[in-house]
Design a protein around this motif. Structure first.
Motif, short mmCIF file in Angstrom:
data_model
loop_
_atom_site.label_atom_id
_atom_site.label_comp_id
_atom_site.label_asym_id
_atom_site.label_seq_id
_atom_site.Cartn_x
_atom_site.Cartn_y
_atom_site.Cartn_z
N GLU A 249 6.65 31.10 -11.98
CA GLU A 249 6.99 32.25 -11.15
C GLU A 249 6.74 31.90 -9.69
O GLU A 249 5.79 31.20 -9.38
CB GLU A 249 6.12 33.45 -11.55
N MET A 250 7.56 32.37 -8.81
CA MET A 250 7.43 32.14 -7.38
C MET A 250 7.49 30.65 -7.03
O MET A 250 7.03 30.24 -5.98
CB MET A 250 6.10 32.69 -6.82
N ARG A 251 8.01 29.84 -7.93
CA ARG A 251 8.13 28.41 -7.62
C ARG A 251 9.57 27.98 -7.86
O ARG A 251 10.17 28.38 -8.85
CB ARG A 251 7.25 27.57 -8.55
N SER A 252 10.08 27.14 -6.95
CA SER A 252 11.42 26.61 -7.15
C SER A 252 11.36 25.53 -8.23
O SER A 252 10.27 25.03 -8.56
CB SER A 252 11.93 25.99 -5.85
N ILE A 253 12.54 25.15 -8.75
CA ILE A 253 12.61 24.06 -9.73
C ILE A 253 11.94 22.81 -9.14
O ILE A 253 11.16 22.13 -9.80
CB ILE A 253 14.10 23.74 -10.08
N LYS A 254 12.24 22.56 -7.87
CA LYS A 254 11.70 21.37 -7.21
C LYS A 254 10.16 21.39 -7.19
O LYS A 254 9.52 20.37 -7.45
CB LYS A 254 12.23 21.34 -5.77
N GLU A 255 9.60 22.55 -6.91
CA GLU A 255 8.14 22.66 -6.88
C GLU A 255 7.54 22.46 -8.28
O GLU A 255 6.50 21.82 -8.43
CB GLU A 255 7.71 24.02 -6.32
N VAL A 256 8.21 23.02 -9.28
CA VAL A 256 7.72 22.86 -10.66
C VAL A 256 7.78 21.37 -11.04
O VAL A 256 6.83 20.83 -11.61
CB VAL A 256 8.53 23.72 -11.66
N VAL A 257 8.88 20.71 -10.67
CA VAL A 257 9.03 19.28 -10.97
C VAL A 257 7.87 18.49 -10.34
O VAL A 257 7.25 17.65 -11.00
CB VAL A 257 10.40 18.75 -10.48
N GLN A 258 7.56 18.77 -9.09
CA GLN A 258 6.47 18.06 -8.40
C GLN A 258 5.14 18.27 -9.13
O GLN A 258 4.36 17.34 -9.31
CB GLN A 258 6.34 18.52 -6.94
N GLN A 259 4.92 19.50 -9.54
CA GLN A 259 3.68 19.85 -10.25
C GLN A 259 3.58 19.08 -11.57
O GLN A 259 2.54 18.52 -11.89
CB GLN A 259 3.74 21.36 -10.54
N VAL A 260 4.69 19.05 -12.30
CA VAL A 260 4.71 18.36 -13.60
C VAL A 260 4.53 16.85 -13.40
O VAL A 260 3.77 16.20 -14.12
CB VAL A 260 6.01 18.67 -14.38
N LEU A 261 5.20 16.29 -12.39
CA LEU A 261 5.08 14.85 -12.11
C LEU A 261 3.63 14.49 -11.83
O LEU A 261 3.11 13.49 -12.31
CB LEU A 261 5.92 14.47 -10.89
N HIS A 262 2.99 15.34 -11.03
CA HIS A 262 1.59 15.11 -10.68
C HIS A 262 0.72 15.06 -11.95
O HIS A 262 -0.08 14.14 -12.13
CB HIS A 262 1.14 16.22 -9.73
N GLN A 263 0.94 16.02 -12.82
CA GLN A 263 0.16 16.08 -14.07
C GLN A 263 0.44 14.89 -14.96
O GLN A 263 -0.46 14.34 -15.59
CB GLN A 263 0.47 17.38 -14.84
N PHE A 264 1.69 14.48 -15.00
CA PHE A 264 2.07 13.35 -15.86
C PHE A 264 1.45 12.06 -15.33
O PHE A 264 0.92 11.25 -16.09
CB PHE A 264 3.60 13.24 -15.91
N ASN A 265 1.48 11.89 -14.03
CA ASN A 265 0.88 10.69 -13.44
C ASN A 265 -0.63 10.67 -13.65
O ASN A 265 -1.21 9.62 -13.94
CB ASN A 265 1.22 10.60 -11.95
N LEU A 266 -1.26 11.82 -13.56
CA LEU A 266 -2.70 11.90 -13.83
C LEU A 266 -2.99 11.48 -15.27
O LEU A 266 -3.90 10.69 -15.54
CB LEU A 266 -3.22 13.33 -13.63
N ALA A 267 -2.18 12.01 -16.18
CA ALA A 267 -2.40 11.72 -17.61
C ALA A 267 -2.18 10.25 -17.94
O ALA A 267 -2.83 9.69 -18.81
CB ALA A 267 -1.48 12.58 -18.47
N ARG A 268 -1.25 9.63 -17.22
CA ARG A 268 -0.98 8.21 -17.48
C ARG A 268 -1.88 7.29 -16.65
O ARG A 268 -1.77 6.07 -16.71
CB ARG A 268 0.48 7.89 -17.16
N GLY A 269 -2.68 7.91 -15.80
CA GLY A 269 -3.61 7.12 -14.99
C GLY A 269 -2.94 6.42 -13.84
O GLY A 269 -3.41 5.41 -13.36
N THR A 270 -1.79 6.94 -13.41
CA THR A 270 -1.13 6.35 -12.24
C THR A 270 -1.17 7.35 -11.11
O THR A 270 -1.17 8.56 -11.34
CB THR A 270 0.35 6.00 -12.52
N SER A 271 -1.18 6.85 -9.89
CA SER A 271 -1.23 7.75 -8.74
C SER A 271 0.13 8.37 -8.51
O SER A 271 1.14 7.71 -8.62
CB SER A 271 -1.64 6.94 -7.50
N SER A 272 0.14 9.68 -8.19
CA SER A 272 1.43 10.35 -7.94
C SER A 272 2.10 9.74 -6.72
O SER A 272 3.31 9.79 -6.57
CB SER A 272 1.23 11.85 -7.75
N ALA A 273 1.33 9.08 -5.84
CA ALA A 273 1.91 8.47 -4.65
C ALA A 273 2.84 7.31 -5.02
O ALA A 273 3.73 6.96 -4.27
CB ALA A 273 0.80 7.95 -3.75
N LYS A 274 2.61 6.75 -6.23
CA LYS A 274 3.43 5.62 -6.65
C LYS A 274 4.76 6.05 -7.26
O LYS A 274 5.62 5.23 -7.48
CB LYS A 274 2.67 4.81 -7.71
#
Ligand code: S3P
Length: 182
Positions: free
Chosen positions: A156-181
């Protein structure tokens, strides 16, 4: 007895209208992963639309095919799985996804879901006389399953792009890679 969990994939679960397909496609592009939408897979396998399967064979038959698709996806690698809204409301399906994927639930309230889906006609479960009550009823039943996801993302109150960024961040955390990469 439990086999160790290895995260090769990312699975999006959540109610109809939470943006799983749009978010999933964009994630696949960002990560250079394959994209699989379970409903599309079922339609291409059976040569019938989801509405036709529901109308001609019934929901039980649809759930059976859905379950087969989930079992097959256990072999997937580097895949974004966008699941039909009811797929996660089944213990075996959830357990299977969790073995190989980070499971992310996209969330929205019944009111927001209604806003997003009320003009659409391709979802057989929402074609009855009172779709708002149906949304509330199904969401209440499914909430305990959705909450078993590794991560819950409010859309809610988030664009698709914002949701994608949020999910990418979580996925990178789970895989142990930095979201900056990414
Ligand atoms: C369903 C959701 C639909 C589709 C089918 C049943 C459900 O997928 O699988 O109409 O039970 O919530 P979306 O969530 O992609 O709309």
């Amino acid at each position: 007895m439990n086999t160790p969990r290895t995260i090769h994939n990312l699975a999006l679960i959540g109610f109809m209208g939470t943006g799983k397909s749009s978010v999933g496609r964009s994630l696949a592009t960002h990560l250079h992963f394959r994209f699989v939408d379970t409903d599309e897979l079922i339609e291409s396998r059976t040569g019938r639309s989801i509405s036709d399967i529901f109308a001609q064979a019934g929901e039980q038959v649809f759930r059976g095919i859905e379950k087969q698709v989930v079992a097959e996806l256990a072999k997937a690698q580097r895949t974004i799985i966008s699941s039909g809204g009811g797929l996660a409301a089944n213990e075996e399906n959830m357990a299977s996804l969790k073995q190989h994927a980070l499971v992310i639930c996209l969330w929205a309230s019944p009111e927001v879901i209604w806003e997003r889906v009320h003009t659409q006609t391709h979802r057989p479960l929402l074609q009855g006389a009172d779709p708002m009550s149906k949304i509330r009823e199904l969401l209440a039943k499914r909430e305990p399953f959705y909450k078993q996801a590794d991560v819950l993302v409010n859309t809610e109150m988030r664009s698709i792009k914002e949701v994608v960024q949020q999910v990418l961040h979580q996925f990178n955390l789970a895989r142990g890679t930095s979201s900056a990469k990414s």
